[in-house]
Design an enzyme around this catalytic site. Sequence first.
Site, PDB file in Angstrom:
ATOM      1  CG  HIS A  74      21.110  18.857  28.629  1.00 40.95           C
ATOM      2  ND1 HIS A  74      21.733  19.536  29.643  1.00 40.95           N
ATOM      3  CD2 HIS A  74      21.068  19.718  27.581  1.00 40.95           C
ATOM      4  CE1 HIS A  74      22.058  20.750  29.237  1.00 40.95           C
ATOM      5  NE2 HIS A  74      21.664  20.892  27.984  1.00 40.95           N
TER       6      HIS A  74
ATOM      7  CG  ASP B 265      15.618  17.018  31.309  1.00 40.21           C
ATOM      8  OD1 ASP B 265      14.818  17.927  30.995  1.00 40.21           O
ATOM      9  OD2 ASP B 265      16.833  17.059  31.029  1.00 40.21           O
TER      10      ASP B 265
ATOM     11  CD  GLN C 273      15.062  20.232  23.921  1.00 43.90           C
ATOM     12  OE1 GLN C 273      14.296  20.522  23.012  1.00 43.90           O
ATOM     13  NE2 GLN C 273      16.076  21.001  24.263  1.00 43.90           N
TER      14      GLN C 273
ATOM     15  CE  LYS D 259      16.119  23.798  27.004  1.00 42.86           C
ATOM     16  NZ  LYS D 259      17.165  24.265  26.109  1.00 42.86           N
TER      17      LYS D 259
ATOM     18  CB  CYS E 277      24.764  20.122  27.058  1.00 40.23           C
ATOM     19  SG  CYS E 277      25.279  21.818  26.958  1.00 40.23           S
TER      20      CYS E 277
HETATM   21  N1  PMP Z   1      17.648  19.032  29.702  1.00 40.98           N
HETATM   22  C1  PMP Z   1      17.459  19.078  28.383  1.00 40.98           C
HETATM   23  C2  PMP Z   1      16.898  17.874  27.679  1.00 40.98           C
HETATM   24  C3  PMP Z   1      17.762  20.241  27.662  1.00 40.98           C
HETATM   25  O1  PMP Z   1      17.580  20.278  26.353  1.00 40.98           O
HETATM   26  C4  PMP Z   1      18.278  21.353  28.366  1.00 40.98           C
HETATM   27  C5  PMP Z   1      18.626  22.648  27.645  1.00 40.98           C
HETATM   28  N2  PMP Z   1      19.313  22.490  26.452  1.00 40.98           N
HETATM   29  C6  PMP Z   1      18.454  21.258  29.739  1.00 40.98           C
HETATM   30  C7  PMP Z   1      18.124  20.081  30.378  1.00 40.98           C
HETATM   31  C8  PMP Z   1      18.998  22.391  30.552  1.00 40.98           C
HETATM   32  O2  PMP Z   1      18.083  23.445  30.582  1.00 40.98           O
HETATM   33  P1  PMP Z   1      18.480  24.839  31.244  1.00 40.98           P
HETATM   34  O3  PMP Z   1      19.774  25.241  30.633  1.00 40.98           O
HETATM   35  O4  PMP Z   1      17.343  25.728  30.876  1.00 40.98           O
HETATM   36  O5  PMP Z   1      18.586  24.621  32.710  1.00 40.98           O
END
Ligand code: PMP
Length: 411
Positions: free
Chosen positions: A124, A200, A203, A226, A364
């Site tokens: 991401h 990270d 997910q 999430k 993203c």
């Molecule tokens: N890493 C991953 C794998 C994600 O799916 C996301 C959110 N879509 C993020 C990071 C970023 O998370 P946040 O916007 O809550 O900081």
Amino acid sequence: MCNVIDVAQCRADFPILEQTVHGVPLVYLDNGATTQLPRQVLEAMTAHYTQYNANVHRGIHTLSERATAHLEEARETVRVFLNASGLEEIIFTQGTTDSINTVARGIAPMLQAGDEIVVTQLEHHANFLPWQQLCLERSAVLRVAPQQNGALDVAAFRALLGPRTRLAAVTQVSNVTGAVHPIGALASFVHSVGGLLLVDGAQAVRHESTDVQAMDCDFYCFSGHKMLAPSGIGVLYGKRECLASLIPARYGGGMVDIAGEQSSTFSPLPHRLEAGTGSYAQAIGLGAAIRYLNAVGREGIAQWEHTLLDETARQLEMLAGVTLLGSPAHRAGCLSFRVDGVHPYDLASLLDKQGVAVRSGNHCAQPLLASFGLEVVTRVSPAFYNTRAEIDALCSGIRRATEILWRWSGR
Ligand code: PMP
């Protein structure tokens, strides 16, 4: 053998799911973007705001002491959830993005020109851009491990590691293909060259293992929104010595021991990395969310979410014109697909008219989509409160939308 969850009973805890949109029952399949909140979490937040709202760690009065006790109880709940060895290893942040930036900023002064950071094509932007920008700033080298069939090419990742590797940053579960990565093995590869591994977990937290000691990662990041908690709260876990080596990304109240005119000394962990008033009510909500997930049963949740995802893949593969993105050996949480001759935005829009919420876009994850030669795809991300009937509704919705769009385009 794990306990099977009672989906109907779970759904009853989520009042938002009871509504209709465009006159049809809502089918919410965008849980990879954000999950819904159960009553139990909303009640914990309401109790906070109606009974003991006060700033934490500051006041010597009853409400502040109560709020502080609830916040620290939430920290302990997170510690157990992650199987971290100490409370000082749990830093509350605003979310995954904030957690990752805290580490990137925290190691910046130590990074020398020519040092290497390894990321993957599956990241991401939150786990990509902080490292890219850090490397540009410090004249360090960003190495990007390729994907293969929508999952990390582990051999290629390993080949990129070397004596200059300072840190590798890898997603536990891809937010596009749902690929699940072997974090324990990746940690041993990174450690063998003397680097650190940041995971990270954004997910992964609802359905995969979050045992940071078993994974042996050095940093682990996730967001509350999430996993049934409110937005604006997340966690940065770090091994004690790794967190201790970070230069604070932010300075201010709450993290200082003695503030002098020309120099200051700072509080011990975790407060050293929690400058300013944090999202304490949201942290209390996160604690309640973890307790809720534990009460439903995390193995049962994982099993049902896998069942729904397998069923989604099975039905989608039978639909004319549909191609799934990648074919990872282990998939969890979400999958993405495209439909011949159909723009993902048109598809998402027609699905919405049928009450079905999915996400179309670049998720993203532009480097990943570019590696497939694509710019946008549609993603489905079921949660344990979804039903088989909702997966059926999704797939018949896609069939209907595709027929309409093909007819319009004269196919
Ligand atoms: N890493 C991953 C794998 C994600 O799916 C996301 C959110 N879509 C993020 C990071 C970023 O998370 P946040 O916007 O809550 O900081």
